[in-house]
Motif scaffolding. Structure first.
Motif, PDB file in Angstrom:
ATOM      1  N   ILE A 236       0.831  -1.209   0.000  1.00  0.00           N
ATOM      2  CA  ILE A 236       0.000   0.000   0.000  1.00  0.00           C
ATOM      3  C   ILE A 236       0.864   1.258   0.000  1.00  0.00           C
ATOM      4  N   PHE A 237       1.811   1.340   0.934  1.00  0.00           N
ATOM      5  CA  PHE A 237       2.556   2.577   1.121  1.00  0.00           C
ATOM      6  C   PHE A 237       3.738   2.743   0.176  1.00  0.00           C
TER       7      PHE A 237
ATOM      8  N   ALA B 220       2.086   6.047  -4.879  1.00  0.00           N
ATOM      9  CA  ALA B 220       2.450   7.434  -4.557  1.00  0.00           C
ATOM     10  C   ALA B 220       1.206   8.221  -4.153  1.00  0.00           C
ATOM     11  N   ASP B 221       0.053   7.852  -4.708  1.00  0.00           N
ATOM     12  CA  ASP B 221      -1.195   8.540  -4.390  1.00  0.00           C
ATOM     13  C   ASP B 221      -1.546   8.376  -2.913  1.00  0.00           C
ATOM     14  N   ILE B 222      -1.367   7.191  -2.364  1.00  0.00           N
ATOM     15  CA  ILE B 222      -1.651   6.942  -0.943  1.00  0.00           C
ATOM     16  C   ILE B 222      -0.702   7.763  -0.077  1.00  0.00           C
ATOM     17  N   ARG B 223       0.556   7.867  -0.480  1.00  0.00           N
ATOM     18  CA  ARG B 223       1.547   8.635   0.283  1.00  0.00           C
ATOM     19  C   ARG B 223       1.150  10.106   0.344  1.00  0.00           C
ATOM     20  N   VAL B 224       0.555  10.618  -0.724  1.00  0.00           N
ATOM     21  CA  VAL B 224       0.107  12.015  -0.739  1.00  0.00           C
ATOM     22  C   VAL B 224      -1.137  12.180   0.130  1.00  0.00           C
ATOM     23  N   GLN B 225      -2.043  11.243   0.061  1.00  0.00           N
ATOM     24  CA  GLN B 225      -3.294  11.330   0.817  1.00  0.00           C
ATOM     25  C   GLN B 225      -3.086  11.101   2.307  1.00  0.00           C
TER      26      GLN B 225
END
Length: 127
Positions: free
Chosen positions: A84-85, A89-94
């Motif tokens: 997931i992490f 990259a989208d999850i890291r931003v969110q």
């Protein structure tokens, strides 16, 4: 002789993945059952030296079983979180705070899991 399979989860990562085969789990269960049977026999009950040896081995096998179960549980959770992490990259931003926390935990996990496979005789190290 039974062997644990240890392999790198990701080639660039120091973390290793442990695969516990069913034969190992079955052997631990069978050996523990035999020790329980031995501990109930009168020859063992009447000899404190044998009774202590059987109890010591029961404790060692229990510790090995517990460590293997905990290691595989933590490993599964880490692999899920890592995908997931690290993979998105989208999850890291969110989730920037959670990403930072995961990065710290991830670094610690990689070091610990990589050094954990240095054990050659797990039962000897469970004292």
């Amino acid at each position: 002789m039974l062997h644990l399979t240890v392999w790198r989860f990701i080639l660039w990562c120091p973390a290793v993945s442990l695969q516990v085969e069913d034969a190992i789990t079955e052997a631990l269960e069978n050996d523990n059952m035999q020790l329980q049977t031995m501990s109930g026999q009168k020859y063992v009950q009447l000899n404190p030296m044998f009774l202590d040896a059987v109890a010591n081995w029961q404790k060692k096998l229990g510790t090995v079983d517990s460590v293997l179960a905990t290691w595989t549980d933590v490993q599964k959770k880490w692999q899920a979180l890592e995908s997931i992490f690290v993979g998105s990259a989208d999850i890291r931003v969110q989730l920037p705070d959670d990403s930072k926390r995961f990065d710290a935990i991830n670094a610690d996990y990689q070091v610990r899991s990589g050094s954990g496979c240095l054990l050659c005789m797990p039962a000897d190290d469970c004292q």
